[in-house]
Scaffold this motif. Structure first.
Motif, PDB file in Angstrom:
ATOM      1  N   PRO B  18       6.642  -4.180  10.251  1.00  0.00           N
ATOM      2  CA  PRO B  18       6.198  -4.772   8.977  1.00  0.00           C
ATOM      3  C   PRO B  18       6.296  -3.776   7.822  1.00  0.00           C
ATOM      4  CG  PRO B  18       4.297  -4.145  10.283  1.00  0.00           C
ATOM      5  CD  PRO B  18       5.510  -3.764  11.095  1.00  0.00           C
ATOM      6  N   ILE B  20       7.719  -3.849   4.825  1.00  0.00           N
ATOM      7  CA  ILE B  20       7.468  -4.313   3.449  1.00  0.00           C
ATOM      8  C   ILE B  20       5.971  -4.567   3.234  1.00  0.00           C
ATOM      9  CG2 ILE B  20       7.966  -6.162   1.797  1.00  0.00           C
ATOM     10  CD1 ILE B  20      10.770  -6.340   3.155  1.00  0.00           C
ATOM     11  N   TYR B  21       5.322  -5.089   4.252  1.00  0.00           N
ATOM     12  CA  TYR B  21       3.873  -5.293   4.173  1.00  0.00           C
ATOM     13  C   TYR B  21       3.151  -3.954   3.960  1.00  0.00           C
ATOM     14  CZ  TYR B  21      -0.877  -5.679   5.947  1.00  0.00           C
ATOM     15  OH  TYR B  21      -2.225  -5.568   6.087  1.00  0.00           O
ATOM     16  N   GLN B  22       3.543  -2.952   4.755  1.00  0.00           N
ATOM     17  CA  GLN B  22       2.901  -1.630   4.637  1.00  0.00           C
ATOM     18  C   GLN B  22       3.182  -0.973   3.291  1.00  0.00           C
ATOM     19  OE1 GLN B  22       3.580   1.003   8.023  1.00  0.00           O
ATOM     20  NE2 GLN B  22       3.523  -0.742   9.398  1.00  0.00           N
ATOM     21  N   GLY B  24       3.489  -2.444   0.442  1.00  0.00           N
ATOM     22  CA  GLY B  24       2.582  -3.043  -0.531  1.00  0.00           C
ATOM     23  C   GLY B  24       1.124  -2.655  -0.284  1.00  0.00           C
ATOM     24  N   ARG B  25       0.794  -2.415   0.977  1.00  0.00           N
ATOM     25  CA  ARG B  25      -0.601  -2.111   1.327  1.00  0.00           C
ATOM     26  C   ARG B  25      -0.956  -0.645   1.045  1.00  0.00           C
ATOM     27  NH1 ARG B  25      -1.811  -1.826   7.506  1.00  0.00           N
ATOM     28  NH2 ARG B  25      -0.862   0.195   7.027  1.00  0.00           N
ATOM     29  N   ASP B  26      -0.029   0.269   1.390  1.00  0.00           N
ATOM     30  CA  ASP B  26      -0.341   1.699   1.310  1.00  0.00           C
ATOM     31  C   ASP B  26       0.028   2.350  -0.021  1.00  0.00           C
ATOM     32  OD1 ASP B  26      -1.145   1.241   3.848  1.00  0.00           O
ATOM     33  OD2 ASP B  26       0.549   2.247   4.823  1.00  0.00           O
ATOM     34  N   THR B  31       5.479  -6.002  -4.127  1.00  0.00           N
ATOM     35  CA  THR B  31       6.818  -6.268  -3.582  1.00  0.00           C
ATOM     36  C   THR B  31       7.151  -7.752  -3.729  1.00  0.00           C
ATOM     37  OG1 THR B  31       5.962  -6.706  -1.379  1.00  0.00           O
ATOM     38  CG2 THR B  31       6.586  -4.436  -1.862  1.00  0.00           C
ATOM     39  N   ASN B  32       8.385  -8.018  -4.096  1.00  0.00           N
ATOM     40  CA  ASN B  32       8.813  -9.389  -4.341  1.00  0.00           C
ATOM     41  C   ASN B  32      10.207  -9.589  -3.729  1.00  0.00           C
ATOM     42  OD1 ASN B  32       9.594 -11.806  -5.472  1.00  0.00           O
ATOM     43  ND2 ASN B  32       8.978 -11.264  -7.563  1.00  0.00           N
TER      44      ASN B  32
END
Ligand SMILES: Cc1ncc(COP(=O)(O)O)c(C=O)c1O
Ligand SMILES: [Zn+2]
Lengths: 435, 80
Positions: B18, B20-22, B24-26, B31-32
């Motif tokens: 994941p 892209i998820y990380q 945006g999270r970290d 992210t788009n």
């Protein structure tokens, strides 16, 4: 005037005005020029083309720029030579060389840059720019000089001296970047975003790339408005490969080819395929940077980027912009893709020079070794009409064939000369030849 | 604040991570995803990143450490 109708995204078909843009805002797909082909069909003819200048601008109706006063240093209209000696060696009776190494700045880049520079002046830009490891820098600097505008060229700091001089002589602002390939790439893309300059292969790319279509038009015209059975092409970004195919299909659809009825362009101008166009498109890259060949051989529909490591510097693009479109052309044209082993690049240069008297750079070495492979494997048959595109000049990559320098060294006397000649002839006879 | 367009390429098992998820999270990055093609053993994603320039630079440096390739959306611009 020109016959364009703006730009269109190749992926999502959104339309844009004909401005200095290259990427779709929505899907980040590449933008392509759209033409009003029905009006072009009304005006264009073989006669009209024949009356035009002896340069790419004879095909002005099919170029995306106002051609009344193009930025023209005479790109194009280069020789198409029947290659009897090379043909004999390879067992091909109808082999031709399209010698584009004799362009004004010594590569085919003059075709694309002439169109981009003309468009840049039309848009009112005062600076023409690019990032390059050789040919493109020369061409951009030369055309900017001709147009009387500034040029800025970015080069990697480890570029060979000969190539640096070949561009510097035209008086550009030259920026030598200390960084690896990826870093130079990233920097230039950032500069392009922040400066209002005409970067020929970034914001001008839709217009720029169209210039390569003239490599298709010229070969057809020089063959008497016929298409070859095979073409062998060197690829980096893949743009030239797709545009030569597009050029062939435009000529067919407009009814300009011998014995071919005109046809409609259909809904997608960029994928149009006239059924009479049966030229097989052969793509060649050097093994040290062959992402398109790798994708084709493994049946992928997308191209995995690589880090280039090849002697063919002019073809060293690891993340090719038009890679997936080149794959589609390979498929519809029933073509092939071949990665030339690195040592064969120099062999190809020597083979062309020794048989036909044409000195090409590494990209041409790739093509000739690729051609040899196609002939030996039977993909090109002895009587097929084949054209090999030689796109750059050997004086740009002298170091690759420096081992050919092997003179007879003598004292300045007749006796010494005759002795050396005799020895040389004996050695040559041993190798199956003589002076 | 700035926007940057990038193409991420995943090969092998990275397709399942994941990333892209990380990202945006970290990192302070929005992210788009604009376009993507992900298959079993390889895939790519065209992405727009929104955030401070320095933060985007840090985020992309981290992405590279995972083995995912980061490229320009319009292909390489340095030509022969
Ligand atoms: C001499 C030469 N031939 C061929 C090419 C390949 O062109 P393309 O990027 O359109 O595939 C280049 C440059 O990129 C080049 O310099
Ligand atoms: Zn789009």
């Amino acid at each position: 005037m020109d016959f364009t109708q703006g730009l269109k995204c190749r992926e999502c078909a959104r339309e844009y005005p004909g401005e200095a843009l290259n990427v779709c805002d929505y899907c980040f797909g590449p933008l392509e020029v759209i033409y009003d082909y029905s009006t072009i069909a009304e005006v264009i003819s073989r006669d009209r083309i024949a009356q035009g200048p002896l340069s790419i601008w004879r095909y002005k109706d099919l170029l995306p720029a106002d051609s009344t006063d193009p930025v023209d240093i005479n790109a194009g209209y280069t020789p198409l030579l029947k290659a009897r000696n090379l043909g004999k060696k390879l067992g091909l009776r109808n082999l031709y060389i399209k010698n584009d190494s004799v362009n004004p700045s010594f590569s085919f880049k003059d075709r694309v840059v002439s169109v981009a520079a003309t468009k840049a002046v039309e848009f009112g830009f005062d600076t023409l720019a690019c990032a390059s490891t050789g040919n493109l820098a020369c061409s951009v600097a030369a055309h900017a000089a001709r147009a009387g505008i500034r040029s800025v060229v970015f080069i990697p700091s480890d570029l060979e001296r000969g190539k640096v001089i070949g561009a510097a002589v035209y008086g550009p602002t030259m920026v030598s970047v200390e960084g690896n390939y990826d870093e130079v790439n990233r920097l230039c893309s950032e500069v392009a975003d922040n400066y209002h300059w005409a970067f020929v292969n970034i914001n001008m790319r839709p217009y720029y790339a169209e210039g390569s279509k003239t490599l298709g038009y010229e070969v057809a015209e020089q063959l008497g408005w016929r298409l070859p059975d095979h073409v062998v092409i060197p690829s980096a970004s893949g743009a030239m490969f797709t545009k030569i195919w597009k050029g062939f299909n435009e000529l067919a659809c407009l009814g300009l080819l011998e014995g071919v009825a005109s046809a409609s362009f259909g809904p997608d101008q960029n994928t149009v395929h006239h059924p009479a166009v049966v030229t097989r498109m052969h793509l060649t890259q050097a093994a040290g940077c062959s992402p398109i060949v790798t994708a084709w051989n493994s049946g992928q529909t997308h191209v995995l980027p690589v880090r280039p490591n090849t002697v063919a510097k002019s073809l060293a693009i690891g993340n090719p912009a038009d890679g997936i479109y080149a794959l589609r052309v390979l498929k519809v044209s029933e073509g092939t893709a071949y990665a030339v082993p690195e040592p064969d690049v120099a062999e190809g240069i020597k083979l062309l020079a020794e048989t036909e008297g044409i000195f090409t750079e590494t990209a041409g070495g790739v093509v000739i070794s690729g051609l040899k492979h196609l002939a030996e494997s039977g993909a090109i048959k002895p009587d097929d009409l084949a054209v090999a595109y030689i796109t750059g000049n050997g004086l740009k990559t002298l170091e690759v064939v420096s081992d050919t320098v092997n003179p007879l060294r003598i004292k300045p006397s007749m006796r010494a000369f005759e002795a050396a000649l005799k020895e040389h002839n004996q050695r040559a006879a041993g190798n199956g030849g003589s002076l | 604040m700035g926007k940057q367009r990038v193409k991420l390429t995943f090969v092998g098992n990275l397709v399942k991570d994941p990333v892209i998820y990380q990202l945006g999270r970290d990192f302070k990055i929005v992210t788009n995803i604009r376009r993507a093609d992900v298959q079993e053993d390889m895939g790519w994603v065209m992405l727009e990143l929104d955030g401070e320039d320095a933060e985007i630079r840090r985020g992309l440096a981290w992405v590279r450490t995972t083995g995912v390739r980061v490229d320009l959306v319009s292909g390489d611009v340095i030509e022969g």
